[in-house]
Design an enzyme around this catalytic site. Structure first.
Site, mmCIF file in Angstrom:
data_model
loop_
_atom_site.group_PDB
_atom_site.id
_atom_site.type_symbol
_atom_site.label_atom_id
_atom_site.label_comp_id
_atom_site.label_asym_id
_atom_site.label_seq_id
_atom_site.Cartn_x
_atom_site.Cartn_y
_atom_site.Cartn_z
ATOM 1 N N ASP A 8 1.196 -1.025 -0.237
ATOM 2 C CA ASP A 8 -0.713 0.195 -0.191
ATOM 3 C C ASP A 8 0.881 1.215 0.292
ATOM 4 O O ASP A 8 1.954 0.860 -0.181
ATOM 5 C CB ASP A 8 -0.971 0.102 1.698
ATOM 6 C CG ASP A 8 -0.451 0.362 2.297
ATOM 7 O OD1 ASP A 8 0.692 0.133 2.730
ATOM 8 O OD2 ASP A 8 -1.564 0.336 3.849
ATOM 9 N N CYS A 65 2.497 -3.767 3.880
ATOM 10 C CA CYS A 65 2.358 -2.321 3.829
ATOM 11 C C CYS A 65 2.711 -1.325 5.371
ATOM 12 O O CYS A 65 4.037 -2.102 5.639
ATOM 13 C CB CYS A 65 0.798 -2.311 4.666
ATOM 14 S SG CYS A 65 0.675 -3.752 5.947
ATOM 15 N N THR A 67 2.394 -1.928 9.090
ATOM 16 C CA THR A 67 2.953 -2.747 9.855
ATOM 17 C C THR A 67 3.055 -4.372 9.163
ATOM 18 O O THR A 67 3.769 -5.190 10.242
ATOM 19 C CB THR A 67 1.774 -2.649 10.739
ATOM 20 O OG1 THR A 67 0.788 -3.124 10.793
ATOM 21 C CG2 THR A 67 1.966 -1.490 11.891
ATOM 22 N N HIS A 98 8.535 -24.837 8.145
ATOM 23 C CA HIS A 98 7.264 -25.002 9.446
ATOM 24 C C HIS A 98 5.759 -24.568 9.100
ATOM 25 O O HIS A 98 4.671 -25.484 8.948
ATOM 26 C CB HIS A 98 7.216 -25.309 10.742
ATOM 27 C CG HIS A 98 8.683 -25.367 11.822
ATOM 28 N ND1 HIS A 98 8.236 -25.105 13.157
ATOM 29 C CD2 HIS A 98 9.817 -25.907 11.312
ATOM 30 C CE1 HIS A 98 9.476 -25.301 13.728
ATOM 31 N NE2 HIS A 98 10.495 -26.366 12.853
ATOM 32 N N HIS A 133 4.924 -31.423 9.796
ATOM 33 C CA HIS A 133 4.194 -29.843 10.088
ATOM 34 C C HIS A 133 3.213 -30.094 8.953
ATOM 35 O O HIS A 133 2.238 -29.520 8.731
ATOM 36 C CB HIS A 133 5.776 -29.133 9.425
ATOM 37 C CG HIS A 133 6.478 -28.896 10.852
ATOM 38 N ND1 HIS A 133 5.531 -28.538 11.671
ATOM 39 C CD2 HIS A 133 6.807 -29.193 10.723
ATOM 40 C CE1 HIS A 133 7.110 -28.211 12.529
ATOM 41 N NE2 HIS A 133 8.554 -28.887 11.811
HETATM 42 C C1 RB5 Z 1 -1.966 2.631 6.732
HETATM 43 O O1 RB5 Z 1 -2.030 4.013 7.585
HETATM 44 C C2 RB5 Z 1 -2.070 1.893 7.619
HETATM 45 O O2 RB5 Z 1 -3.383 0.930 8.144
HETATM 46 C C3 RB5 Z 1 -1.423 0.255 7.004
HETATM 47 O O3 RB5 Z 1 -0.469 0.000 5.751
HETATM 48 C C4 RB5 Z 1 -1.123 -1.154 7.140
HETATM 49 O O4 RB5 Z 1 -0.519 -0.967 8.682
HETATM 50 C C5 RB5 Z 1 -2.311 -1.675 8.254
HETATM 51 O O5 RB5 Z 1 -2.324 -2.973 8.500
#
Ligand code: RB5
Length: 147
Positions: A8, A65, A67, A98, A133
Site C-alpha cells: 500500500d 503495508c 505494519t 514449519h 508439519h
Molecule cells: C495505513 O495507514 C496502514 O493502516 C496500513 O499500511 C497497515 O499498516 C495496515 O495494517
C-alpha cells in the site's frame, strides 16, 4: 524463480526497494502495484498478489503495508494462501520450514530496508520441512473447506 509483490502507500518505497533488490539478483518480479505513493486500500493489493500465487503465476508473493498486519489478515482470506508476517530472518525461516508459507509479509514502517532484504533472502532460500508439519498444514486446508 518468479515473485509477485504488492504494497500500500505506507510501504510503497519498501516495495520499490525490494523490487530492485530482487531484479538485481536475477529474480523475475511481477509488480501488482501500487505505482505511486497515493493513498490506497491494502486489501486490493493483497488480493491481486495472492491470486497470482494460487494460480501458480508466481512461486511466492511478498506483501508490504505499514505494519504488515492488515496485509496478513487480508492475504489469509484467500484460499490456498499461507501468509506470514516476518520482522526478522528467523521468523521467515520458520515460516517456510514449519508453515510452508507462500506469501511473506513485511512492515514498511516497522523494518529498515536492510532487514527487509535479509528477511526476503531467508524466506526464498528456505525449504518446507514437511513431516509433522505437513499434517498441520493439511488441517488448515481442511478448515478452508469446512468452515
Ligand atoms: C495505513 O495507514 C496502514 O493502516 C496500513 O499500511 C497497515 O499498516 C495496515 O495494517
Amino acid at each position: 524463480m518468479k515473485i509477485v509483490i504488492g504494497s500500500d502507500h505506507a510501504a510503497y518505497k519498501m516495495k520499490e526497494h525490494i523490487k530492485e533488490y530482487l531484479k538485481n539478483k536475477g529474480i523475475e518480479v511481477i509488480d501488482e502495484g501500487p505505482y505511486s505513493e497515493d493513498r490506497v486500500d491494502y486489501p486490493i493489493y493483497a488480493k491481486k498478489v495472492c491470486e497470482k500465487v494460487v494460480n501458480k503465476e508466481a512461486d511466492y508473493g511478498i506483501l508490504m503495508c505499514g505494519t504488515g498486519l492488515g496485509m496478513s489478515i487480508a492475504a489469509n482470506k484467500v484460499k490456498g494462501i499461507r501468509a506470514t508476517l516476518a520482522y526478522y530472518p528467523k521468523m521467515a525461516e520458520l515460516a517456510r520450514q514449519h508453515n510452508n508459507a507462500n506469501v511473506l509479509v513485511l512492515g514498511g514502517r516497522t523494518m529498515g530496508f536492510e532487514l527487509a532484504e535479509w528477511t526476503v533472502d531467508t524466506f526464498l532460500e528456505t525449504s518446507f520441512e514437511g513431516g509433522r508439519h505437513e499434517k498441520r498444514i493439511n488441517l488448515i486446508s481442511e478448515m478452508e473447506e469446512n468452515l
